[in-house]
Design a protein around this motif. Structure first.
Motif, mmCIF file in Angstrom:
data_model
loop_
_atom_site.group_PDB
_atom_site.id
_atom_site.type_symbol
_atom_site.label_atom_id
_atom_site.label_comp_id
_atom_site.label_asym_id
_atom_site.label_seq_id
_atom_site.Cartn_x
_atom_site.Cartn_y
_atom_site.Cartn_z
ATOM 1 N N UNK A 1 13.173 -42.712 9.291
ATOM 2 C CA UNK A 1 13.259 -42.973 10.731
ATOM 3 C C UNK A 1 13.992 -41.872 11.479
ATOM 4 N N UNK A 2 14.463 -40.842 10.750
ATOM 5 C CA UNK A 2 15.043 -39.684 11.436
ATOM 6 C C UNK A 2 13.971 -38.831 12.101
ATOM 7 N N UNK A 3 12.718 -39.048 11.712
ATOM 8 C CA UNK A 3 11.604 -38.282 12.256
ATOM 9 C C UNK A 3 10.579 -39.243 12.853
ATOM 10 N N UNK A 4 9.918 -38.808 13.910
ATOM 11 C CA UNK A 4 9.065 -39.696 14.711
ATOM 12 C C UNK A 4 7.740 -40.114 14.075
ATOM 13 N N UNK A 5 7.119 -39.328 13.180
ATOM 14 C CA UNK A 5 5.778 -39.703 12.710
ATOM 15 C C UNK A 5 5.642 -41.107 12.157
ATOM 16 N N UNK A 6 6.671 -41.612 11.438
ATOM 17 C CA UNK A 6 6.566 -42.984 10.928
ATOM 18 C C UNK A 6 6.423 -43.993 12.061
#
Length: 380
Positions: free
Chosen positions: A346-351
């Motif tokens: 969840x540190x990165x937006x793609x998920x």
């Protein structure tokens, strides 16, 4: 990115993009984690005068066309699917039908506060047992003197827990099937018997409330009937033509956001002494993501332009919705893959884009229903 837009539309796009990047993107994951409807963002969108983009200025709107509205919806979706979903449900489902089918007094009383952003609106069609056969509804309204009395349950209603008005579909003539459905304007804050019974925990889009609502002997004056008795299904079909363009635009935004994150990461991440975008497998994936996003955008804008021209748009809106929603899911999935392990965090937006995109293939008619609609339009 395609640049086939009039100057005014480009200006609106840049204004909304700047707002989204400054105010929405930094909190997009936070509000999703907290399952919090960001009322402050919608207040700011009202200050930007975009809560009623396709609504006439005389009723408090911006007076823009459907193409301009699609551009705004795409920009919001590019950073937050949840805010985008609440925004398009408010605009195309809760506001536009009042402009299309309401009386002058209804427009002044109910449309103006929606278009000016005093509150968000909702649209209640689906029921627990209806599924894709939206006309199969148990919610009914009976006339008693100069009042209508509504009873029933509605399911998967966006914004219902936050709404200042909800358009409710109900059966007024059980023997008339499609011709026996009508639309009523309900005030969730003042009409006794209206209750939000569930706010669903979902796979994604949790900053946009999805609700079950109960209607128990809700008494409405005659002037809450939108259009004529029995017009509800005709109104619904017209509304869905515009609503599918909304979902197509939102899906295009999700795809664009996922593509941009993957592209940037692939240029910065190095393996074996070089950026991973220089490896054929990653480069080809990024190119395919770009291709799918551009195709979705072109189909969406084609449908929007035809809608604005007053042309029949059922086939085009269904095609745009089908293609863009599937593109959003495919591009978001590829973005997760490009980022590898980081893409699953969840540190990165793609998920988030990946989880949000799945709903686009379900809401406003599933992909299977879009095939049915397009097939009928092709005479199949």
């Amino acid at each position: 990115m395609a640049v086939d837009l009039p100057d005014e539309h480009r200006m609106i796009r840049e204004t909304v993009r700047d707002f989204c990047e400054t105010e929405i993107e930094p909190i997009a994951q936070e509000i999703e984690d907290e399952h919090r409807f960001p009322a402050e963002i919608f207040e700011q969108l009202a200050d930007l005068d975009v809560m009623g983009v396709p609504i006439a200025e005389e009723y408090g709107g911006l007076g823009g066309d459907t193409l301009m509205y699609a551009v705004v919806a795409e920009e919001i979706g590019r950073v937050s699917g949840a805010i985008g979903l609440s925004y398009v449900a408010h605009t195309s489902l809760a506001s536009k039908p009042i402009e299309l089918f309401g009386t002058e007094s209804q427009k002044e009383r109910w449309l103006r506060p929606l278009a000016e952003g005093d509150y968000v609106g909702g649209w209640a069609l689906t029921e627990p047992g209806s599924g894709s056969d939206a006309s199969d509804m148990d919610t009914h309204a009976t006339k008693e003197g100069d009042e209508w009395i509504l009873d029933g349950t509605k399911q998967f209603i966006t914004n219902a827990s936050e709404a200042g008005s909800v358009l409710v579909k109900a059966v007024t003539d059980p023997d008339a099937r499609y011709g026996g459905i009508s639309t009523f304007i309900v005030d969730p804050r003042a009409d006794d018997g209206f209750e939000v019974t569930t706010v669903w925990e979902k796979m994604g889009l949790n900053a946009s409330p999805t609700c079950e609502i109960s209607l128990e002997s809700v008494r409405l004056p005659e002037d809450r009937l939108l259009g004529d008795d029995g017009d509800g299904w005709t109104q619904t079909r017209k509304t869905l033509d515009g609503g599918r363009i909304s979902i197509a635009a939102l899906s295009t935004g999700l795809a664009q956001g996922a593509y941009e994150h993957a592209k940037t990461y692939s240029q910065e991440r190095e393996q074996f002494g070089q950026p991973i975008c220089e490896f054929d497998a990653v480069r080809d994936t990024i190119v395919d993501m770009y291709r799918k996003t551009e195709r979705a955008r072109l189909l969406t804008r084609q449908a929007a332009r035809k809608y604005d021209a007053g042309d029949p748009v059922t086939r085009d809106s269904a095609l745009a919705k089908l293609d863009a929603s599937e593109a959003a899911r495919e591009v978001a999935e590829d973005a997760v893959q490009v980022l590898g392990g980081y893409g699953y965090t969840t540190d990165f937006a793609p998920q988030r884009f990946y989880r949000d995109a799945k709903l686009m293939e379900i809401g406003e008619g599933t992909s299977e229903i879009q095939h049915l609609v397009i097939g009928r339009e092709l005479g199949l």
